[in-house]
Design an enzyme around this catalytic site. Sequence first.
Site, short mmCIF file in Angstrom:
data_model
loop_
_atom_site.label_atom_id
_atom_site.label_comp_id
_atom_site.label_asym_id
_atom_site.label_seq_id
_atom_site.Cartn_x
_atom_site.Cartn_y
_atom_site.Cartn_z
N SER A 124 50.15 17.87 9.91
CA SER A 124 49.13 19.14 10.37
C SER A 124 49.33 19.07 11.76
CB SER A 124 47.94 18.76 9.78
OG SER A 124 46.94 19.73 10.41
N TYR A 148 39.83 13.80 9.71
CA TYR A 148 40.94 14.42 9.09
C TYR A 148 42.37 14.29 9.90
CZ TYR A 148 44.15 17.81 7.30
OH TYR A 148 45.40 18.57 6.64
N LYS A 152 46.13 11.95 9.68
CA LYS A 152 47.30 12.32 9.62
C LYS A 152 48.08 11.77 10.76
CE LYS A 152 47.01 15.59 6.55
NZ LYS A 152 47.75 15.24 5.01
#
Length: 360
Positions: A124, A148, A152
């Site tokens: 992302s 979050y 990644k």
Amino acid sequence: MAVLVTGGAGYIGSHTCVELLNVGHEVVVVDNFFNSKLESLKRVSDITGKTFKTYNVDLLNQEGLERVFSENTIESVIHFAGLKAVGESVSFPLWYYHNNLTGTFVLCELMKKYGVKKLVFSSSATVYGSTDQVPISEDAPIAAVNPYGKTKQIIEEILRDLYISDEGWSITLLRYFNPIGAHESGLIGEDPNGIPNNLMPYISQVAVGKLQSLNIFGSDYSTKDGTGVRDYIHVVDLAKGHLKALEKVQSLKGVNAYNLGTGKGYSVLEMVKAFEAASGKKVSYAFTDRRLGDAAICFADVSKAKNELGWVAAKGINEMCQDTWRWQKNNPDGYVKNHDNLIEHDFPVRTSAADFLVSN
Ligand code: NAD
Ligand code: UDP
């Protein structure tokens, strides 16, 4: 030889399954349906006229996932499965780290065991953190600012270490910018749980009358009109980027990161106007405070994906809005109201998208 698609029932996964099936790939989907419905896969079958195996398996369930590897000849994996809500990750970091990291460990262990070393991973643009240095290229500093984004970032690091340990791996890290839109059929699209966090589903729910008014987070940024600017990309273009990434992992060893965006930035107000034009509906809005952690401007340098993958986004902002609107208008309550979700997600069941029969 099949492509295993983890998280294939989700928003980006379901659109990617369509593109994979359309060009003749054999597809096997694994999903725990935590954030998706089996109905999305039924519609993938309807759109493509093709069937494929679907396993209701949690990636944390090693035994269940091993069955998928032992029952199929998997050649490569596209790994979408993960939790993705930034705010939720701040409230429940352990859950996010456990699901996203452990899920990836279990998957990679089994890939290793079964000699499957071709992987396309959903990363992302959040790995770049809150930079205002645009356009953002792949060699910009990696500095995720929430759990979050850190999942990644950490997974990218782990996958690089995996390659260092065994140069037989071929891994593509795809850093998505802001996926929006839906399949042109209006049959599949984004189906967020509860009140959407992201701009586009929020706007479309205001347009369809489910929400009253959009709160625009900040009107005093140093941007063209004071509102935040992002690189919105049509989900079908994004899905097609995965096909190019899959070709890449067939032909080249190593770990390569690519931005998938359009390279263009649109402000919140521009998105509202574009959506009003596409839908013919008024979108009421009010300005509120900035959202904590938001960058003013974020858009991609997309030259690496163009030069090395031969991929460029083809669809513009109008098509993104028209397709979002068609999906929203035809499915005001997402997948649920049209068909009940057919399966429980507490236990591993195997289903076939051919007939959607459920068995233990
Ligand atoms: P989504 O939630 O619609 O799809 C993810 C799917 O993974 C869901 O179907 C969910 O049920 C499944 N899943 C989650 N944890 C699982 C587990 N432990 N075992 C099995 N299945 C599991 O999300 P999406 O928008 O399609 O995103 C796909 C991927 O792309 C995610 O990894 C996300 O972080 C990443 N991504 C998304 C965006 C975006 O804006 N949508 C942007 C950048 C990156
Ligand atoms: N945004 C907004 N109101 C909302 C949701 C988002 O004004 O209800 C703005 C947000 O501040 C950002 C842009 O819309 O400038 C895109 O936000 P989104 O959450 O969709 O993506 P991200 O910020 O993760 O890039």
